[in-house]
Design a protein around this motif. Structure first.
Motif, short mmCIF file in Angstrom:
data_model
loop_
_atom_site.label_atom_id
_atom_site.label_comp_id
_atom_site.label_asym_id
_atom_site.label_seq_id
_atom_site.Cartn_x
_atom_site.Cartn_y
_atom_site.Cartn_z
N GLY A 111 39.26 36.28 56.74
CA GLY A 111 40.59 35.72 56.93
C GLY A 111 41.48 35.95 55.73
N PHE A 112 42.74 35.64 55.90
CA PHE A 112 43.70 35.71 54.79
C PHE A 112 43.31 34.68 53.74
N ALA A 113 43.30 35.12 52.48
CA ALA A 113 42.97 34.20 51.39
C ALA A 113 43.40 34.80 50.07
N ASN A 114 44.38 34.19 49.43
CA ASN A 114 44.84 34.67 48.13
C ASN A 114 44.29 33.85 46.98
N PHE A 115 43.27 33.02 47.27
CA PHE A 115 42.60 32.27 46.21
C PHE A 115 41.90 33.27 45.31
N GLN A 116 42.06 33.11 44.01
CA GLN A 116 41.60 34.11 43.05
C GLN A 116 40.08 34.24 42.99
N TYR A 117 39.36 33.18 43.37
CA TYR A 117 37.91 33.18 43.15
C TYR A 117 37.13 33.09 44.46
N THR A 118 37.54 33.87 45.46
CA THR A 118 36.83 33.83 46.75
C THR A 118 35.39 34.33 46.63
N ASN A 119 35.08 35.04 45.54
CA ASN A 119 33.71 35.52 45.36
C ASN A 119 32.75 34.42 44.96
N ILE A 120 33.25 33.23 44.57
CA ILE A 120 32.33 32.15 44.18
C ILE A 120 31.99 31.24 45.36
N PHE A 121 32.64 31.46 46.53
CA PHE A 121 32.26 30.70 47.71
C PHE A 121 30.83 31.04 48.08
N GLN A 122 30.18 30.10 48.75
CA GLN A 122 28.83 30.35 49.26
C GLN A 122 28.82 30.26 50.77
N PRO A 123 28.75 31.40 51.49
CA PRO A 123 28.67 32.77 50.95
C PRO A 123 30.02 33.23 50.43
N SER A 124 30.00 34.33 49.68
CA SER A 124 31.27 34.88 49.18
C SER A 124 32.16 35.25 50.37
N LEU A 125 33.45 35.03 50.21
CA LEU A 125 34.37 35.08 51.34
C LEU A 125 35.02 36.46 51.48
N SER A 126 34.85 37.05 52.66
CA SER A 126 35.60 38.27 52.99
C SER A 126 37.05 37.86 53.25
N SER A 127 37.98 38.54 52.61
CA SER A 127 39.35 38.06 52.68
C SER A 127 40.37 39.18 52.67
N ILE A 128 41.50 38.89 53.27
CA ILE A 128 42.67 39.76 53.21
C ILE A 128 43.58 39.20 52.12
N VAL A 129 43.85 40.02 51.13
CA VAL A 129 44.62 39.57 49.97
C VAL A 129 45.99 40.25 50.01
N GLN A 130 47.03 39.44 49.97
CA GLN A 130 48.39 39.95 49.97
C GLN A 130 48.90 40.11 48.53
N PRO A 131 49.75 41.10 48.29
CA PRO A 131 50.29 41.32 46.94
C PRO A 131 51.36 40.28 46.62
N SER A 132 50.95 39.04 46.48
CA SER A 132 51.88 37.91 46.40
C SER A 132 52.79 37.98 45.18
N ARG A 133 52.23 38.26 44.02
CA ARG A 133 53.06 38.30 42.81
C ARG A 133 54.09 39.42 42.89
N GLU A 134 53.69 40.54 43.50
CA GLU A 134 54.64 41.65 43.65
C GLU A 134 55.75 41.28 44.63
N ILE A 135 55.42 40.52 45.67
CA ILE A 135 56.45 40.04 46.59
C ILE A 135 57.49 39.24 45.82
N GLY A 136 57.01 38.34 44.95
CA GLY A 136 57.92 37.52 44.15
C GLY A 136 58.76 38.34 43.19
N SER A 137 58.12 39.26 42.48
CA SER A 137 58.85 40.05 41.48
C SER A 137 59.88 40.96 42.14
N GLN A 138 59.54 41.52 43.31
CA GLN A 138 60.51 42.38 44.00
C GLN A 138 61.67 41.56 44.57
N ALA A 139 61.36 40.35 45.05
CA ALA A 139 62.43 39.49 45.56
C ALA A 139 63.46 39.21 44.48
N PHE A 140 62.98 38.87 43.28
CA PHE A 140 63.94 38.58 42.20
C PHE A 140 64.65 39.84 41.75
#
Length: 343
Positions: free
Chosen positions: A280-309
């Motif tokens: 699933g979608f997950a922009n949490f920085q440490y999804t690899n520490i979940f048990q089990p480690s989480l397969s995730s879709i990561v969005q370029p969130s910081r780039e969205i913010g920087s481009q918006a400004f």
């Protein structure tokens, strides 16, 4: 100590208010000797210019308003980081408001930003027709608007997000290639992303010759108390896993639903990925520490913010009115991190 004013300086030095004002603005109309005398006196006596009043005289406030559903959501907090990182070296100030996906609260925030004279607005909109109408009104009055994340709305303005159809299609493909054909798709009710993500899910099933079953599509109302959303998920998931045709995998179409689904599955005793695979979608920085480690879709969130400004900065600092109407729909690249939870 009372704040010293231009009038105080003028009276103390025997100059007119106009002369003092021009000297403090470093005007070429005032001699160098007079400017140095006035500026030194102002500095020694703690004079501070009222930048806000100057901006108002120019019809500007240097305020950029930002409305998101929740700052507690890592995805939106990272967008905020991206904006603030770019904004830190400028004179702009950011007002952050949370809509909690409540259309009435969103409209109230928009009206407040308008009254404060915000120069521009960045928003992950609820999609409510009244709020969208108000956004169009602000845009038509000259306020630059950037839609972030939820871009699938009928408003001609700048939009920054991802190709939701494509990344969901790729995520579902991964599950199918691992032998999962009965896939439960869980999304929220936001029309800004959910419809495109659902379309990616349906199209991928069709391309793999898997019959679409609407019973495997679950829409959750997320603008409620967290405990209520969690209970709703637990009830639905209990029903699904105990049915005669339980799903083999789950795809969650938002960060919030990914974390809550994991919690709900754990609470009702369903192990991932032994009983159910999950991605699933997950922009949490440490999804690899979940048990089990989480397969995730990561969005370029910081780039969205920087481009918006960056877009707004260019518009607001330009005297070329055409720049403000050269609208773009920017789709950045999301990534899929494949880990244990989707095996």
């Amino acid at each position: 100590m009372k704040r010293i004013t231009i009038k105080n300086i003028a009276k103390a030095l025997g100059y007119s208010v106009g002369t003092v004002s021009k000297a403090l603005s470093n005007s070429h109309e005032i001699s160098s000797l007079t400017k140095v005398k006035i500026q030194n006196f102002a500095h020694e006596n703690g004079y501070q210019s009222n930048q806000y009043a100057k901006l108002l005289r120019k019809g500007r406030t240097n305020i950029i308003g930002m409305i998101v559903p929740s700052i507690g959501n890592p995805f939106f907090s990272q967008i905020l980081e991206g904006i603030e990182r770019e904004m830190s070296e400028t004179a702009y100030n950011l007002i952050i408001m949370q809509s909690v996906d409540d259309p009435q609260l969103e409209l109230k925030h928009l009206e407040m930003l308008s009254k404060k004279g915000a120069d521009a607005i960045v928003i992950a909109a609820t999609g409510n027709s009244i709020s969208l109408k108000y956004l169009r009104k602000l845009k038509n009055e000259g306020t630059p608007i950037v839609l972030i994340d939820r871009t699938n709305y009928d408003i001609n303005t700048y939009k920054i997000g991802i190709d939701n159809f494509k990344v969901v299609y790729e995520g579902i493909s991964q599950l199918i290639n691992r032998g999962k054909r009965k896939i439960l798709f869980i999304s929220n009710l936001s029309p800004g992303t959910s419809s495109e993500r659902r379309r990616g899910y349906i199209q991928c099933l069709r391309d793999f010759d898997i019959a679409y079953n609407s019973n495997y599509v679950l829409s959750i109302e997320t603008n409620r108390r967290r405990i209520d959303v969690l209970d709703q998920l637990k009830n639905h998931l209990t029903h699904f896993v105990n049915s005669s045709t339980p799903p083999q995998a789950i795809f969650t179409a938002s960060d919030q639903l990914t974390y809550l689904t994991l919690e709900a599955l754990h609470t009702i005793g369903i192990s991932v990925p032994d009983r159910l695979a999950l991605i699933g979608f997950a922009n949490f920085q440490y999804t690899n520490i979940f048990q089990p480690s989480l397969s995730s879709i990561v969005q370029p969130s910081r780039e969205i913010g920087s481009q918006a400004f960056a877009i707004l900065h260019k518009i607001l600092d330009s005297s070329d009115n055409e720049i403000a109407t050269q609208y773009q729909n920017i789709e950045l690249q999301a990534s899929i991190l494949t880990r244990k939870s989707s095996e």
